[in-house]
Design a protein around this motif. Sequence first.
Motif, PDB file in Angstrom:
ATOM      1  N   UNK A 178       0.854  -1.186   0.000  1.00 46.13           N
ATOM      2  CA  UNK A 178       0.000   0.000   0.000  1.00 46.13           C
ATOM      3  C   UNK A 178       0.890   1.237   0.000  1.00 46.13           C
ATOM      4  N   UNK A 179       0.300   2.376  -0.249  1.00 50.47           N
ATOM      5  CA  UNK A 179       1.027   3.638  -0.140  1.00 50.47           C
ATOM      6  C   UNK A 179       1.211   3.970   1.338  1.00 50.47           C
ATOM      7  N   UNK A 180       2.267   4.677   1.663  1.00 53.32           N
ATOM      8  CA  UNK A 180       2.532   5.063   3.050  1.00 53.32           C
ATOM      9  C   UNK A 180       1.335   5.806   3.642  1.00 53.32           C
ATOM     10  N   UNK A 181       0.734   6.691   2.876  1.00 54.29           N
ATOM     11  CA  UNK A 181      -0.417   7.459   3.374  1.00 54.29           C
ATOM     12  C   UNK A 181      -1.579   6.562   3.772  1.00 54.29           C
ATOM     13  N   UNK A 182      -1.676   5.387   3.172  1.00 53.82           N
ATOM     14  CA  UNK A 182      -2.783   4.488   3.474  1.00 53.82           C
ATOM     15  C   UNK A 182      -2.672   3.859   4.856  1.00 53.82           C
ATOM     16  N   UNK A 183      -1.532   4.022   5.511  1.00 57.20           N
ATOM     17  CA  UNK A 183      -1.379   3.500   6.870  1.00 57.20           C
ATOM     18  C   UNK A 183      -2.085   4.387   7.895  1.00 57.20           C
ATOM     19  N   UNK A 184      -2.356   5.623   7.529  1.00 55.68           N
ATOM     20  CA  UNK A 184      -3.012   6.560   8.446  1.00 55.68           C
ATOM     21  C   UNK A 184      -4.524   6.534   8.265  1.00 55.68           C
ATOM     22  N   UNK A 185      -5.273   6.684   9.362  1.00 54.49           N
ATOM     23  CA  UNK A 185      -6.728   6.793   9.209  1.00 54.49           C
ATOM     24  C   UNK A 185      -7.066   8.140   8.561  1.00 54.49           C
ATOM     25  N   UNK A 186      -8.219   8.233   7.891  1.00 57.01           N
ATOM     26  CA  UNK A 186      -8.584   9.488   7.219  1.00 57.01           C
ATOM     27  C   UNK A 186      -8.559  10.706   8.133  1.00 57.01           C
ATOM     28  N   UNK A 187      -8.905  10.556   9.392  1.00 63.70           N
ATOM     29  CA  UNK A 187      -8.906  11.698  10.312  1.00 63.70           C
ATOM     30  C   UNK A 187      -7.504  12.266  10.518  1.00 63.70           C
TER      31      UNK A 187
END
Length: 126
Positions: free
Chosen positions: A62-71
């Motif tokens: 996955x992309x690194x950003x996808x590890x973070x929740x949307x909030x």
Amino acid sequence: MTKDNSRDCPNRIRELRKARGLTLAQLAQAVGMTTGHVQKLEVGERELTLPVMERVAGALEVAVADLLPPALGGLTDKERRIVDTYREVPSYLRGAFDGMADSQQQWRGRGEIASFPQDETAKRSA
């Protein structure tokens, strides 16, 4: 993610790991960490630094950003599809995406929904 649980879950590692059918041990082996370390990353007891995020994201594909929740700035699955689609279409087709995004900027952060005039055909059929 169907609900905002960013206070309960500081990242999406567990969600993404389970979605890929991986155990803690398998993910830990893939990123070169102990199972306990990965478990603590999942629950936010260890700092998730950029180098660690890059390793975990690579293992989960996955992309690194996808590890973070949307909030916290991450993307939902739907948002990820939009971004990926934008990146994959030829540049001459990106104008439609750009035009839509530009047209909505005046309403960002206001909680308003843009209204668009109906065309004559839609008015007659209503």
